[in-house]
Design an enzyme around this catalytic site. Sequence first.
Site, PDB file in Angstrom:
ATOM      1  CE  LYS A  63      56.345  74.423 -44.075  1.00  0.00           C
ATOM      2  NZ  LYS A  63      56.023  73.097 -44.566  1.00  0.00           N
ATOM      3  CG  ASP A  99      53.223  72.194 -46.835  1.00  0.00           C
ATOM      4  OD1 ASP A  99      53.850  72.205 -47.908  1.00  0.00           O
ATOM      5  OD2 ASP A  99      53.657  72.722 -45.797  1.00  0.00           O
ATOM      6  CE1 TYR A 208      61.150  67.490 -50.156  1.00  0.00           C
ATOM      7  CE2 TYR A 208      62.895  67.195 -51.783  1.00  0.00           C
ATOM      8  CZ  TYR A 208      62.240  67.978 -50.853  1.00  0.00           C
ATOM      9  OH  TYR A 208      62.675  69.255 -50.609  1.00  0.00           O
ATOM     10  N   GLY A 228      57.712  61.716 -50.757  1.00  0.00           N
ATOM     11  CA  GLY A 228      57.082  63.038 -50.737  1.00  0.00           C
ATOM     12  C   GLY A 228      57.330  63.901 -51.972  1.00  0.00           C
TER      13      GLY A 228
HETATM   14  N1  NAP Z   1      57.215  66.650 -49.291  1.00  0.00           N
HETATM   15  C1  NAP Z   1      56.877  67.853 -48.894  1.00  0.00           C
HETATM   16  O1  NAP Z   1      56.418  68.672 -49.697  1.00  0.00           O
HETATM   17  C2  NAP Z   1      57.022  68.259 -47.445  1.00  0.00           C
HETATM   18  C3  NAP Z   1      56.305  69.369 -46.977  1.00  0.00           C
HETATM   19  C4  NAP Z   1      56.447  69.726 -45.623  1.00  0.00           C
HETATM   20  C5  NAP Z   1      57.312  69.004 -44.791  1.00  0.00           C
HETATM   21  N2  NAP Z   1      58.021  67.934 -45.286  1.00  0.00           N
HETATM   22  C6  NAP Z   1      58.919  67.146 -44.383  1.00  0.00           C
HETATM   23  O2  NAP Z   1      58.142  66.752 -43.251  1.00  0.00           O
HETATM   24  C7  NAP Z   1      59.027  66.437 -42.180  1.00  0.00           C
HETATM   25  C8  NAP Z   1      58.473  66.950 -40.854  1.00  0.00           C
HETATM   26  O3  NAP Z   1      58.376  68.357 -40.882  1.00  0.00           O
HETATM   27  P1  NAP Z   1      57.626  69.156 -39.707  1.00  0.00           P
HETATM   28  O4  NAP Z   1      57.758  70.598 -40.025  1.00  0.00           O
HETATM   29  O5  NAP Z   1      56.267  68.605 -39.477  1.00  0.00           O
HETATM   30  O6  NAP Z   1      58.559  68.806 -38.470  1.00  0.00           O
HETATM   31  P2  NAP Z   1      58.311  69.109 -36.951  1.00  0.00           P
HETATM   32  O7  NAP Z   1      57.209  70.101 -36.785  1.00  0.00           O
HETATM   33  O8  NAP Z   1      59.633  69.409 -36.395  1.00  0.00           O
HETATM   34  O9  NAP Z   1      57.762  67.682 -36.361  1.00  0.00           O
HETATM   35  C9  NAP Z   1      58.600  66.662 -36.139  1.00  0.00           C
HETATM   36  C10 NAP Z   1      57.792  65.426 -35.639  1.00  0.00           C
HETATM   37  O10 NAP Z   1      58.639  64.324 -35.888  1.00  0.00           O
HETATM   38  C11 NAP Z   1      58.789  63.572 -34.686  1.00  0.00           C
HETATM   39  N3  NAP Z   1      60.122  63.001 -34.709  1.00  0.00           N
HETATM   40  C12 NAP Z   1      61.291  63.631 -34.989  1.00  0.00           C
HETATM   41  N4  NAP Z   1      62.320  62.743 -34.973  1.00  0.00           N
HETATM   42  C13 NAP Z   1      61.777  61.535 -34.670  1.00  0.00           C
HETATM   43  C14 NAP Z   1      62.313  60.223 -34.503  1.00  0.00           C
HETATM   44  N5  NAP Z   1      63.625  59.986 -34.639  1.00  0.00           N
HETATM   45  N6  NAP Z   1      61.458  59.211 -34.227  1.00  0.00           N
HETATM   46  C15 NAP Z   1      60.144  59.450 -34.109  1.00  0.00           C
HETATM   47  N7  NAP Z   1      59.556  60.659 -34.230  1.00  0.00           N
HETATM   48  C16 NAP Z   1      60.373  61.697 -34.516  1.00  0.00           C
HETATM   49  C17 NAP Z   1      58.554  64.529 -33.543  1.00  0.00           C
HETATM   50  O11 NAP Z   1      58.154  63.810 -32.394  1.00  0.00           O
HETATM   51  P3  NAP Z   1      58.193  64.462 -30.896  1.00  0.00           P
HETATM   52  O12 NAP Z   1      56.940  65.267 -30.752  1.00  0.00           O
HETATM   53  O13 NAP Z   1      58.238  63.279 -29.987  1.00  0.00           O
HETATM   54  O14 NAP Z   1      59.453  65.289 -30.837  1.00  0.00           O
HETATM   55  C18 NAP Z   1      57.446  65.404 -34.159  1.00  0.00           C
HETATM   56  O15 NAP Z   1      56.183  64.801 -33.988  1.00  0.00           O
HETATM   57  C19 NAP Z   1      60.400  67.017 -42.561  1.00  0.00           C
HETATM   58  O16 NAP Z   1      61.212  65.937 -42.941  1.00  0.00           O
HETATM   59  C20 NAP Z   1      60.061  67.908 -43.769  1.00  0.00           C
HETATM   60  O17 NAP Z   1      61.161  68.006 -44.649  1.00  0.00           O
HETATM   61  C21 NAP Z   1      57.869  67.540 -46.595  1.00  0.00           C
END
Ligand code: NAP
Length: 262
Positions: A63, A99, A208, A228
Amino acid sequence: MKKFCVFGNPIEHSISPKLHNEAFRAFGIDANYTKILLESADKLKESFLKLKLSGANITVPYKEAAFGICDEVFGIARKIEAVNTVVQKNDKLFGFNTDALGFFKAIQDFGNIQNALVLGAGGTAKAVIFILRENGIHVELLNRSKDRIEFFKKNKINAFSWDDYSPKKYDLIINTTSAGLKDENLPAPKELLSQILRNAKFGFDVIYGKKTPFLTLCEENILTCKDGADMLLYQAVLAFNLFFDNKYDEKKITEAMRKILS
Ligand SMILES: NC(=O)c1ccc[n+]([C@@H]2O[C@H](COP(=O)([O-])OP(=O)(O)OC[C@H]3O[C@@H](n4cnc5c(N)ncnc54)[C@H](OP(=O)(O)O)[C@@H]3O)[C@@H](O)[C@H]2O)c1
């Protein structure tokens, strides 16, 4: 025939093609939407142009790269510096982020929310935090580690890591981390999270299609909860309308796409 796709890595799990193709069918539009596994961010623009796409969605982890390939970026995507929808018009690429608004539409069922805590500090947290703040909701952030919270502090968000946080009272708690996606982890230590959830009213997980440990803990603390799925649905509806200059009825797009999710 117009061509669309979603780019990501991994991409196998994506149901975006099903959602968009169902909406094409509902409106009798001559178009096709596929999913493309992209190995690296620097191939994004080249692939978009080579495939002669009219538009595309961009998912994890591209993104931010999508923000970089656009000739012009609109709305909240400029603040978040992340684009999930690219539209081609007159040989120019226009970028949007659906989003954020998709999430905001999904929480409307909860009713009045004054303040919220966002768990996580990644791209999704940015979308969620900026849209909440734009809509007058006081928002704070809690993340596992310190590095990523600097961006939020610079943007005047009260942002904490697990080490320097004391629980407070919020209406809504949102999990934007990937904890619980492919594992059974909670997005914060159980004791800390339980203290927060005990005083909250609503829980939302951006993940989700499964009941995450976060949603289970929300239910144990008698919160009204949502996963989600609606966020996914609404971001797709909004993207679809951007692909076609907002000329289709949003309610009818939503109905067509909801059939796939149910
Ligand atoms: N429903 C929808 O339409 C929709 C849309 C967009 C995204 N999503 C979902 O949103 C989620 C996150 O996406 P993203 O792109 O924001 O990911 P990202 O940029 O990789 O961010 C991941 C975040 O999660 C934290 N994290 C990862 N594993 C963890 C754990 N075990 N315990 C605590 N914190 C943890 C990380 O912390 P650190 O900084 O400490 O590493 C970071 O803050 C994904 O599951 C994605 O599928 C859903």
